[in-house]
Scaffold this active site. Structure first.
Site, PDB file in Angstrom:
ATOM      1  N   ASP A   7       0.862  -1.245   0.163  1.00 54.01           N
ATOM      2  CA  ASP A   7      -0.041   0.237   0.026  1.00 54.01           C
ATOM      3  C   ASP A   7       0.715   1.282  -0.071  1.00 54.01           C
ATOM      4  OD1 ASP A   7      -2.452  -1.273   0.089  1.00 54.01           O
ATOM      5  OD2 ASP A   7      -2.520  -1.425   2.210  1.00 54.01           O
ATOM      6  N   ASP A  11      -7.097  -1.468  -4.775  1.00 49.99           N
ATOM      7  CA  ASP A  11      -8.176  -1.163  -3.690  1.00 49.99           C
ATOM      8  C   ASP A  11      -8.928  -0.116  -4.276  1.00 49.99           C
ATOM      9  OD1 ASP A  11      -6.823  -2.787  -1.799  1.00 49.99           O
ATOM     10  OD2 ASP A  11      -5.695  -1.224  -1.117  1.00 49.99           O
TER      11      ASP A  11
END
Length: 178
Positions: free
Chosen positions: A124, A142
């Site tokens: 991330d 995401d």
């Protein structure tokens, strides 16, 4: 090239584009940043922050054992991919917005699955925050999943159902003595 073939090519391109963009952006982050390094882009709002998330969304299950996470995420990923593929296959061709939404979700799911298979965790790097209040970091996959789900919900909320008109029933007639 038929219309159906062209539409399927667009859907496959969207799914593939999400996967490629997700993986290339993660590769760039891994090659150019140190783990936990943060580069402010918009002060007090947005940074690139390299982290690795061993858990699910928002870090859920991050404290679980590696073996549990691998089995859990492996099974749920397989289930999700089969479910998304089935939905996409069964969705009528005229449901273009729904099909685009599912394609984006599918691309995001595959992008994060690739990370789990390669690293046992997800990379991330998109960090949105206001002062010290941070939204959990996320990535391109995401984002595709989130946008796809939002559009799918909106699509289903406003979808017009093709309901056949009710056919009036003739009143039943009772014959005497029956």
């Amino acid at each position: 090239m038929s219309g159906a073939t062209l539409r399927n090519l667009v859907l496959a391109s969207l799914t593939g584009g999400v996967i490629v963009t997700d993986q290339l952006s993660k590769l760039h982050i891994v090659q150019t940043m140190r783990l936990h390094e943060s580069i402010p882009i918009i002060p007090n709002l947005f940074s690139l922050t390299y982290i690795r998330n061993p858990g699910a969304a928002f870090g859920l299950l991050a404290g679980s054992s590696n073996a549990f996470r691998m089995v859990f995420f492996g099974l749920t990923s397989i289930f999700a991919l089969v479910l998304l593929g089935t939905i996409l296959y069964r969705m009528p061709e005229r449901d273009w917005m729904g099909r685009l939404s599912v394609s984006a979700i599918l691309g995001g799911a595959v992008g994060n699955l690739i990370d789990r298979l390669r690293f046992g965790e997800v990379i991330d790097f998109l960090d949105v925050y206001i002062d010290n209040y941070h939204w959990p970091a996320f990535n391109v996959a995401d984002s595709a999943i989130t946008v796809g789900v939002i559009f799918l919900v909106i699509y289903f909320m406003f979808e017009k159902q093709d309901v056949p008109p009710a056919v009036p029933q003739a009143p039943s007639v009772q014959t005497p003595g029956a």
